[in-house]
Design an enzyme around this catalytic site. Structure first.
Site, PDB file in Angstrom:
ATOM      1  N   ASP A  90       0.869  -1.182   0.000  1.00 25.59           N
ATOM      2  CA  ASP A  90       0.000   0.000   0.000  1.00 25.59           C
ATOM      3  C   ASP A  90       0.909   1.237   0.000  1.00 25.59           C
ATOM      4  OD1 ASP A  90      -1.907  -1.974   0.413  1.00 25.59           O
ATOM      5  OD2 ASP A  90      -2.984  -0.878   1.975  1.00 25.59           O
ATOM      6  N   LYS A 152      -6.903   3.407  -3.044  1.00 23.98           N
ATOM      7  CA  LYS A 152      -7.255   3.374  -1.625  1.00 23.98           C
ATOM      8  C   LYS A 152      -7.480   4.797  -1.136  1.00 23.98           C
ATOM      9  CE  LYS A 152      -5.048   2.102   2.817  1.00 23.98           C
ATOM     10  NZ  LYS A 152      -3.879   1.428   3.420  1.00 23.98           N
ATOM     11  N   LYS A 181     -10.139   0.244  -2.089  1.00 25.68           N
ATOM     12  CA  LYS A 181      -9.999  -0.040  -0.662  1.00 25.68           C
ATOM     13  C   LYS A 181     -10.392   1.202   0.128  1.00 25.68           C
ATOM     14  CE  LYS A 181      -6.596  -1.236   2.948  1.00 25.68           C
ATOM     15  NZ  LYS A 181      -5.251  -1.781   3.230  1.00 25.68           N
TER      16      LYS A 181
END
Length: 216
Positions: A90, A152, A181
């Site tokens: 991430d 995300k 996400k």
């Protein structure tokens, strides 16, 4: 809908995540069979070793939480995390570069990190709390062009977290070509279901146990 536990990246990213905290996170992830644990790079090897006989993945964060490292540093961080056993990465974009409309820089950085991931999943944190709607769309477009697997919403360390509206906007851009996400402030079953309804297929939260228990 997939079982709720498999939407959750069970997360602990604060500065004082010592052994006892991370051990508890890992045990909870095993008990509830979450999709992953998301930990700082320092804890990747520990988590990988502890989860080796499970299907719980190890996720870590790159350029966290500000995204202001150079691309070279982020690439090195990624390679090091993968060497230590990370299954998912991430990364935080350089928000300043995006806001300065340095779109080639942002896209190329994501692309380089994706290459460093080899076949691992790359999620791109765009930190929606600092972006207007057009910037959210642009960041999502750049992530998609660069080959990211997910966009995300948030680090959880900014001025705000995921909103249903931002998740829906991101999903409208990436469609079926990437996933979304939702993270930051998702702490109840109701929160999680709102995000899933808006198009999220992964939830980053430190409240995974409470969320899953709420759905039992």
């Amino acid at each position: 809908m997939e079982k709720l536990n498999k939407y959750i990246d069970h997360t602990y990213l604060k500065a004082f995540g010592g052994d006892s905290v991370i051990d508890k996170l890992i045990e909870e992830a095993k008990e509830y069979n979450f999709k992953s644990v998301c930990v700082n790079p320092y804890n990747v090897k520990k988590a990988k070793d502890a989860l080796k006989n499970t299907d719980v993945l190890v996720c870590t964060v790159i350029g966290f939480p500000l995204g202001q490292n150079t691309t070279e540093v982020k690439v090195y961080e990624t390679l090091d995390a993968i060497k230590n056993g990370a299954d998912e990465i991430d990364m935080v974009i350089n928000v300043a570069a995006l806001k300065d409309k340095k779109y080639d820089y942002v896209e190329n950085e994501i692309k380089e990190i994706k290459q460093a991931c080899f076949n691992r999943t790359l999620k791109v944190i765009i930190e929606t709390c600092y972006l207007d709607k057009d910037e959210i769309k642009k960041a999502s477009e750049l992530s998609l062009k660069a080959g990211a697997d997910f966009v995300k919403t948030s680090t959880g360390f900014g001025t705000g977290g995921a909103t249903k509206e931002d998740v829906a906007l991101m999903k409208s851009v990436v469609g079926n070509n990437a996933e979304v996400k939702a993270s930051g402030g998702v702490s109840t079953l109701e929160d999680a279901l709102k995000m899933i309804d808006a198009g999220a297929t992964r939830i980053g939260t430190s409240k995974g146990v409470e969320i899953v228990k709420g759905g039992m």
